[in-house]
Scaffold this motif. Sequence first.
Motif, PDB file in Angstrom:
ATOM      1  N   UNK A  86       0.838  -1.179   0.000  1.00  0.00           N
ATOM      2  CA  UNK A  86       0.000   0.000   0.000  1.00  0.00           C
ATOM      3  C   UNK A  86       0.882   1.241   0.000  1.00  0.00           C
ATOM      4  N   UNK A  87       0.751   2.020  -1.021  1.00  0.00           N
ATOM      5  CA  UNK A  87       1.540   3.243  -1.128  1.00  0.00           C
ATOM      6  C   UNK A  87       0.987   4.290  -0.174  1.00  0.00           C
ATOM      7  N   UNK A  88       1.864   4.974   0.498  1.00  0.00           N
ATOM      8  CA  UNK A  88       1.467   5.980   1.483  1.00  0.00           C
ATOM      9  C   UNK A  88       1.457   7.353   0.816  1.00  0.00           C
ATOM     10  N   UNK A  89       0.295   7.683   0.247  1.00  0.00           N
ATOM     11  CA  UNK A  89       0.138   8.903  -0.556  1.00  0.00           C
ATOM     12  C   UNK A  89       0.458  10.175   0.229  1.00  0.00           C
ATOM     13  N   UNK A  90      -0.064  10.290   1.428  1.00  0.00           N
ATOM     14  CA  UNK A  90       0.128  11.527   2.205  1.00  0.00           C
ATOM     15  C   UNK A  90       1.604  11.740   2.513  1.00  0.00           C
ATOM     16  N   UNK A  91       2.287  10.671   2.870  1.00  0.00           N
ATOM     17  CA  UNK A  91       3.710  10.761   3.181  1.00  0.00           C
ATOM     18  C   UNK A  91       4.489  11.264   1.974  1.00  0.00           C
ATOM     19  N   UNK A  92       4.218  10.688   0.824  1.00  0.00           N
ATOM     20  CA  UNK A  92       4.906  11.093  -0.412  1.00  0.00           C
ATOM     21  C   UNK A  92       4.541  12.524  -0.791  1.00  0.00           C
ATOM     22  N   UNK A  93       3.265  12.864  -0.677  1.00  0.00           N
ATOM     23  CA  UNK A  93       2.820  14.212  -1.049  1.00  0.00           C
ATOM     24  C   UNK A  93       3.428  15.291  -0.164  1.00  0.00           C
ATOM     25  N   UNK A  94       3.603  15.005   1.111  1.00  0.00           N
ATOM     26  CA  UNK A  94       4.232  15.987   2.002  1.00  0.00           C
ATOM     27  C   UNK A  94       5.648  16.313   1.522  1.00  0.00           C
ATOM     28  N   UNK A  95       6.365  15.291   1.105  1.00  0.00           N
ATOM     29  CA  UNK A  95       7.728  15.502   0.604  1.00  0.00           C
ATOM     30  C   UNK A  95       7.701  16.276  -0.713  1.00  0.00           C
ATOM     31  N   UNK A  96       6.842  15.856  -1.621  1.00  0.00           N
ATOM     32  CA  UNK A  96       6.782  16.487  -2.941  1.00  0.00           C
ATOM     33  C   UNK A  96       6.311  17.939  -2.864  1.00  0.00           C
ATOM     34  N   UNK A  97       5.381  18.226  -1.963  1.00  0.00           N
ATOM     35  CA  UNK A  97       4.891  19.603  -1.804  1.00  0.00           C
ATOM     36  C   UNK A  97       6.003  20.549  -1.363  1.00  0.00           C
ATOM     37  N   UNK A  98       6.980  20.018  -0.684  1.00  0.00           N
ATOM     38  CA  UNK A  98       8.114  20.825  -0.236  1.00  0.00           C
ATOM     39  C   UNK A  98       9.243  20.835  -1.274  1.00  0.00           C
ATOM     40  N   UNK A  99       9.034  20.070  -2.355  1.00  0.00           N
ATOM     41  CA  UNK A  99      10.031  19.945  -3.431  1.00  0.00           C
ATOM     42  C   UNK A  99      11.341  19.369  -2.900  1.00  0.00           C
ATOM     43  N   UNK A 100      11.213  18.400  -1.990  1.00  0.00           N
ATOM     44  CA  UNK A 100      12.374  17.726  -1.423  1.00  0.00           C
ATOM     45  C   UNK A 100      12.577  16.392  -2.115  1.00  0.00           C
ATOM     46  N   UNK A 101      13.824  16.020  -2.286  1.00  0.00           N
ATOM     47  CA  UNK A 101      14.141  14.698  -2.821  1.00  0.00           C
ATOM     48  C   UNK A 101      14.129  13.688  -1.677  1.00  0.00           C
TER      49      UNK A 101
END
Length: 79
Positions: free
Chosen positions: A1-16
């Motif tokens: 199960x992919x953790x969408x919120x976790x990934x989105x938090x990182x991407x919203x900050x433009x962090x690798x």
Amino acid sequence: MKRERLTNERLNRKWSRKHVANILGISEIFVRKIENGQRNPGLETMLKFEKLYGVSSKKLFPDLFQINFDTKRIKKRLA
């Protein structure tokens, strides 16, 4: 199960993933596996993600907080 919120938090900050890994003191590969749901973080790592993003662990890792009542197995054990 992919953790969408976790990934989105990182991407919203433009962090690798590498950036997040450096901040948290874990490997980039481990960050990827946690985001993809292939691995589960320990309590300490989960709390680091929570502090980093300012979002509760329950929202970042909803799959780890699901309650599943398996009544079939319960009934079998009681029989």
